[in-house]
Design a protein around this motif. Structure first.
Motif, short mmCIF file in Angstrom:
data_model
loop_
_atom_site.label_atom_id
_atom_site.label_comp_id
_atom_site.label_asym_id
_atom_site.label_seq_id
_atom_site.Cartn_x
_atom_site.Cartn_y
_atom_site.Cartn_z
N GLU A 112 0.82 -1.20 0.00
CA GLU A 112 0.00 0.00 0.00
C GLU A 112 0.86 1.25 0.00
O GLU A 112 2.00 1.26 0.44
N SER A 113 0.28 2.32 -0.49
CA SER A 113 0.93 3.62 -0.51
C SER A 113 0.66 4.31 0.83
O SER A 113 -0.49 4.49 1.20
N ILE A 114 1.73 4.66 1.53
CA ILE A 114 1.60 5.23 2.87
C ILE A 114 2.39 6.53 2.95
O ILE A 114 3.55 6.59 2.51
N ALA A 115 1.79 7.55 3.52
CA ALA A 115 2.45 8.85 3.69
C ALA A 115 3.65 8.70 4.62
O ALA A 115 3.59 7.98 5.62
N ILE A 116 4.74 9.41 4.31
CA ILE A 116 5.92 9.32 5.18
C ILE A 116 5.61 9.85 6.58
O ILE A 116 6.18 9.39 7.55
N SER A 117 4.68 10.79 6.70
CA SER A 117 4.30 11.29 8.03
C SER A 117 3.66 10.18 8.86
O SER A 117 3.90 10.08 10.07
N THR A 118 2.87 9.32 8.22
CA THR A 118 2.25 8.19 8.91
C THR A 118 3.31 7.18 9.33
O THR A 118 3.28 6.66 10.46
N LEU A 119 4.25 6.90 8.44
CA LEU A 119 5.33 5.96 8.77
C LEU A 119 6.20 6.51 9.89
O LEU A 119 6.58 5.78 10.82
N TYR A 120 6.50 7.79 9.84
CA TYR A 120 7.30 8.44 10.88
C TYR A 120 6.62 8.28 12.24
O TYR A 120 7.26 7.89 13.22
N THR A 121 5.33 8.57 12.29
CA THR A 121 4.59 8.46 13.55
C THR A 121 4.61 7.03 14.06
O THR A 121 4.82 6.79 15.26
N ARG A 122 4.43 6.07 13.18
CA ARG A 122 4.42 4.67 13.57
C ARG A 122 5.78 4.23 14.13
O ARG A 122 5.85 3.54 15.14
N ILE A 123 6.84 4.66 13.48
CA ILE A 123 8.19 4.31 13.93
C ILE A 123 8.50 5.00 15.26
O ILE A 123 9.04 4.39 16.18
N MET A 124 8.11 6.25 15.39
CA MET A 124 8.41 7.00 16.61
C MET A 124 7.68 6.44 17.83
O MET A 124 8.15 6.58 18.95
N LYS A 125 6.55 5.77 17.63
CA LYS A 125 5.86 5.10 18.75
C LYS A 125 6.74 4.01 19.34
O LYS A 125 6.61 3.66 20.50
N ASN A 126 7.65 3.47 18.53
CA ASN A 126 8.56 2.41 18.98
C ASN A 126 9.87 2.96 19.55
O ASN A 126 10.66 2.20 20.11
N LYS A 127 10.12 4.26 19.38
CA LYS A 127 11.42 4.83 19.73
C LYS A 127 11.88 4.54 21.16
O LYS A 127 13.07 4.30 21.36
N PRO A 128 11.01 4.51 22.11
CA PRO A 128 11.55 4.25 23.45
C PRO A 128 12.26 2.90 23.59
O PRO A 128 13.09 2.74 24.46
N ILE A 129 11.94 1.94 22.71
CA ILE A 129 12.55 0.62 22.88
C ILE A 129 13.43 0.18 21.71
O ILE A 129 14.18 -0.78 21.84
N ILE A 130 13.34 0.86 20.56
CA ILE A 130 14.16 0.42 19.42
C ILE A 130 15.46 1.20 19.35
O ILE A 130 15.56 2.33 19.83
N ASP A 131 16.45 0.56 18.73
CA ASP A 131 17.75 1.19 18.51
C ASP A 131 17.81 1.89 17.17
O ASP A 131 18.65 2.77 16.96
N GLY A 132 16.95 1.46 16.24
CA GLY A 132 16.99 2.05 14.91
C GLY A 132 15.95 1.44 14.00
O GLY A 132 15.07 0.69 14.42
N ILE A 133 16.10 1.76 12.73
CA ILE A 133 15.18 1.32 11.68
C ILE A 133 16.00 0.64 10.59
O ILE A 133 17.14 1.05 10.31
#
Length: 165
Positions: A47-68
């Motif tokens: 699916e086509s997803i806005a980078i703003s949506t992907l950014y938000t989704r990734i940032m929800k994981n930031k407290p526990i992830i080291d990277g992407i």
């Protein structure tokens, strides 16, 4: 701006060092025999997803992830849009791994790839070649592939020997 996305993993420990989120992009023209993500070669897959949506989704994981980790498909086939997402994530202190079927030399020689290449911390390059498959290699499938630590798109160190099982 949107990316054609084949899939997303919230958390992974097999797509780079540490706990990572993984973004699989759609589209790949390499057509490597025995590709592990063959369905993702289709540029319309997912699916086509806005980078703003992907950014938000990734940032929800930031407290526990080291990277992407960017994988695919072929991330460099959508490099300009992916670079915009990568820049946002780098500003948040996340490190970026990227898997590509292109060689580092080809990416470095072609300015159209530099916008993304300059934001990647670790590049795993080269097509998967079944005849060179080696189960003793960590983070790559065949011995022609290399793992490079990058800074501003330049190789700082080849990490191949670090990732032998």
């Amino acid at each position: 701006m949107t990316l054609q996305v084949a899939g997303f993993l919230e958390h992974s420990t097999v797509n780079g060092i540490g706990l990572r989120s993984v973004l699989f992009v759609s589209g790949c023209n390499h057509a490597c025999p025995d590709c592990q993500n063959e369905a993702m070669q289709d540029q319309c897959y997912g699916e086509s997803i806005a980078i703003s949506t992907l950014y938000t989704r990734i940032m929800k994981n930031k407290p526990i992830i080291d990277g992407i980790t960017f994988s695919g498909g072929e991330p460099f086939d959508q490099c300009n849009v992916l670079a915009k997402l990568a820049k946002l994530l780098k500003e948040e202190g996340l490190n970026i791994w990227c898997y590509t079927g292109y060689t580092y030399e080809l990416l470095q020689a072609s300015p159209k790839y530099h916008s993304l290449l300059e934001l990647i911390d670790v590049l795993v390059d080269g097509p998967y070649i079944k005849a060179l498959a080696n189960p003793n290699l960590e983070y790559r499938g065949s011995s022609n592939q290399h793992i490079y630590a990058l800074k501003y798109g330049k190789i700082v160190e080849c990490l191949d020997d670090m990732f032998l099982l």
